[in-house]
Design a protein around this motif. Structure first.
Motif, PDB file in Angstrom:
ATOM      1  N   PRO A  68      -3.547  -3.256   5.268  1.00  0.00           N
ATOM      2  CA  PRO A  68      -3.682  -2.242   4.210  1.00  0.00           C
ATOM      3  C   PRO A  68      -2.839  -0.987   4.440  1.00  0.00           C
ATOM      4  O   PRO A  68      -2.560  -0.243   3.486  1.00  0.00           O
ATOM      5  N   ASP A  69      -2.439  -0.742   5.681  1.00  0.00           N
ATOM      6  CA  ASP A  69      -1.631   0.448   5.973  1.00  0.00           C
ATOM      7  C   ASP A  69      -0.129   0.188   5.874  1.00  0.00           C
ATOM      8  O   ASP A  69       0.671   1.119   6.027  1.00  0.00           O
ATOM      9  N   ALA A  70       0.247  -1.055   5.650  1.00  0.00           N
ATOM     10  CA  ALA A  70       1.679  -1.393   5.572  1.00  0.00           C
ATOM     11  C   ALA A  70       2.304  -0.787   4.326  1.00  0.00           C
ATOM     12  O   ALA A  70       1.701  -0.765   3.249  1.00  0.00           O
ATOM     13  N   LYS A  71       3.508  -0.267   4.492  1.00  0.00           N
ATOM     14  CA  LYS A  71       4.238   0.300   3.363  1.00  0.00           C
ATOM     15  C   LYS A  71       5.516  -0.477   3.058  1.00  0.00           C
ATOM     16  O   LYS A  71       5.930  -0.573   1.911  1.00  0.00           O
ATOM     17  N   LYS A  72       6.131  -1.030   4.108  1.00  0.00           N
ATOM     18  CA  LYS A  72       7.389  -1.760   3.950  1.00  0.00           C
ATOM     19  C   LYS A  72       7.183  -3.242   4.285  1.00  0.00           C
ATOM     20  O   LYS A  72       6.768  -3.580   5.385  1.00  0.00           O
ATOM     21  N   GLN A 109      -3.064 -11.663   1.014  1.00  0.00           N
ATOM     22  CA  GLN A 109      -3.184 -11.625   2.473  1.00  0.00           C
ATOM     23  C   GLN A 109      -2.393 -10.451   3.053  1.00  0.00           C
ATOM     24  O   GLN A 109      -2.842  -9.788   3.985  1.00  0.00           O
ATOM     25  N   VAL A 110      -1.224 -10.217   2.505  1.00  0.00           N
ATOM     26  CA  VAL A 110      -0.414  -9.090   2.980  1.00  0.00           C
ATOM     27  C   VAL A 110      -1.158  -7.772   2.789  1.00  0.00           C
ATOM     28  O   VAL A 110      -1.294  -6.966   3.715  1.00  0.00           O
ATOM     29  N   THR A 111      -1.668  -7.549   1.584  1.00  0.00           N
ATOM     30  CA  THR A 111      -2.295  -6.263   1.274  1.00  0.00           C
ATOM     31  C   THR A 111      -3.674  -6.100   1.904  1.00  0.00           C
ATOM     32  O   THR A 111      -4.076  -4.984   2.244  1.00  0.00           O
TER      33      THR A 111
END
Length: 344
Positions: free
Chosen positions: A175-179, A169-171
């Protein structure tokens, strides 16, 4: 000779009558015993760590299962429900009191409650049935699989949803999250277990992961603020302290504009997370109640009863939060999500 015969007959008749009376008494006693068996009463002590929706549902499920099963057989289960108000030391006091009262069984809701009850009953061998436990091996410091038997006087149901699904779910949603930040209370072994697993999964997905912990509810505001400001997305496991302080976490994340992926349904609602992949806490509580019945009424050996796992797993989301963070289209395209709404 006739007198002797008459006397023998009289004695024989008396013996037959006496035997009949004794048989009648015996039959009556057996009927009473059967009746008493049908109306048997068991005393159970239930220790719940803290009051919040998920644990309340688990505790209610436990009680409802025993009432339903007891009503069918004419058996009464007196359940003394005690809440520790979020303090592990109170769990110890409650558990010791249950042992002093010589209850027939102890129920524990949440990991700190289980740990206190397992310690308190160690020498008495009073059976313990626990629910809303992430990992029994971690909680009890026993080398065992998630659904193995403990080998001691403890069994129950675990509440761990697949971490792989929550990491997905996070990814997928961000999808643009890095941290990614992980927030939990360091006093809860169940939360650390989930955090360790999630950290590994997210790092394997190429994300930078930072774990933020706090010791108790006094520190949650400052740590939640720091975590929200430092993260693109925040993941929160099934942590009882966080769930009980949902508005604090919500405020911190709203201020920092940081979305949350949650470990379970009620907590997701408490701090306005975007989504969760969660179990049904009422269901696992009810299953634990059935296990208690099997032990008390059917004579099941608690030490050889395998830990039982959740059967219902659901992807859920809060529409307003999905819209706020721009992930509504991704969720709708997935097709497996259910709308998460607070119960009336």
């Amino acid at each position: 000779m006739n007198k002797i015969v008459k006397r023998i007959l009289a004695v024989s008749l008396s013996a037959i009558l006496a035997g009949g009376m004794l048989a009648g008494c015996s039959a009556g006693s057996n009927e009473k015993a059967a009746s008493k068996g049908d109306g048997k009463t068991y005393n159970i002590g239930l220790c719940q760590l803290v009051q919040h929706d998920a644990l309340d549902k688990a505790a209610q499920g436990f009680q409802d299962a025993l009432k339903e099963l007891g009503d069918e057989k004419g058996i009464t289960f007196n359940i003394d429900v005690q809440n520790a108000s979020g303090e592990a030391v109170n769990c110890t006091t409650i558990a010791n009191q249950f042992v002093s009262n010589n209850v027939d069984l102890v129920a524990a809701v949440a990991t700190p409650a289980l740990q206190a009850c397992a310690t308190a009953t160690k020498s008495s061998n009073i059976p313990v049935v626990a629910t809303a436990i992430t990992n029994f091996g971690t909680a009890l410091d026993i080398n065992m699989g998630p659904t193995d038997a403990t080998g001691i006087n403890v069994t129950g149901t675990h509440d761990l949803a697949p971490l792989e699904k929550q990491a997905e779910q996070v990814t997928t949603l961000f999808p643009d999250a890095k941290k990614v930040g992980i927030l939990y209370c360091s006093a809860e072994a169940n939360s650390k277990f989930q955090s360790d697993g999630m950290e590994k999964l997210l790092k394997e997905a190429g994300l930078e992961v930072t774990v933020f912990t706090f010791a108790d509810s006094n520190d949650i505001q400052a740590v939640a603020k720091k975590a929200a400001e430092a993260s693109d997305v925040l993941y929160i496991p099934t942590d009882n302290t966080v769930a009980s302080n949902g508005s604090i976490v919500d405020n911190a994340c709203q201020d920092a504009n940081t979305p949350i992926i949650s470990g379970e349904t009620s907590a997701c609602l408490a701090y306005n997370g975007v989504a969760t992949y969660s179990i049904d806490f009422y269901e696992i509580g009810k299953e634990a109640g059935k296990m208690a019945y099997e032990i008390l009424v059917e004579g099941a050996d608690v030490s050889t009863m395998n830990i039982r796992e959740p059967q219902t797993l659901t992807a859920e989301y809060i529409p307003a939060m999905a819209e706020k963070y721009g992930v509504t289209s991704i969720i709708e395209a997935d097709g497996s999500y259910k709308v998460l709404e607070a119960e009336e």
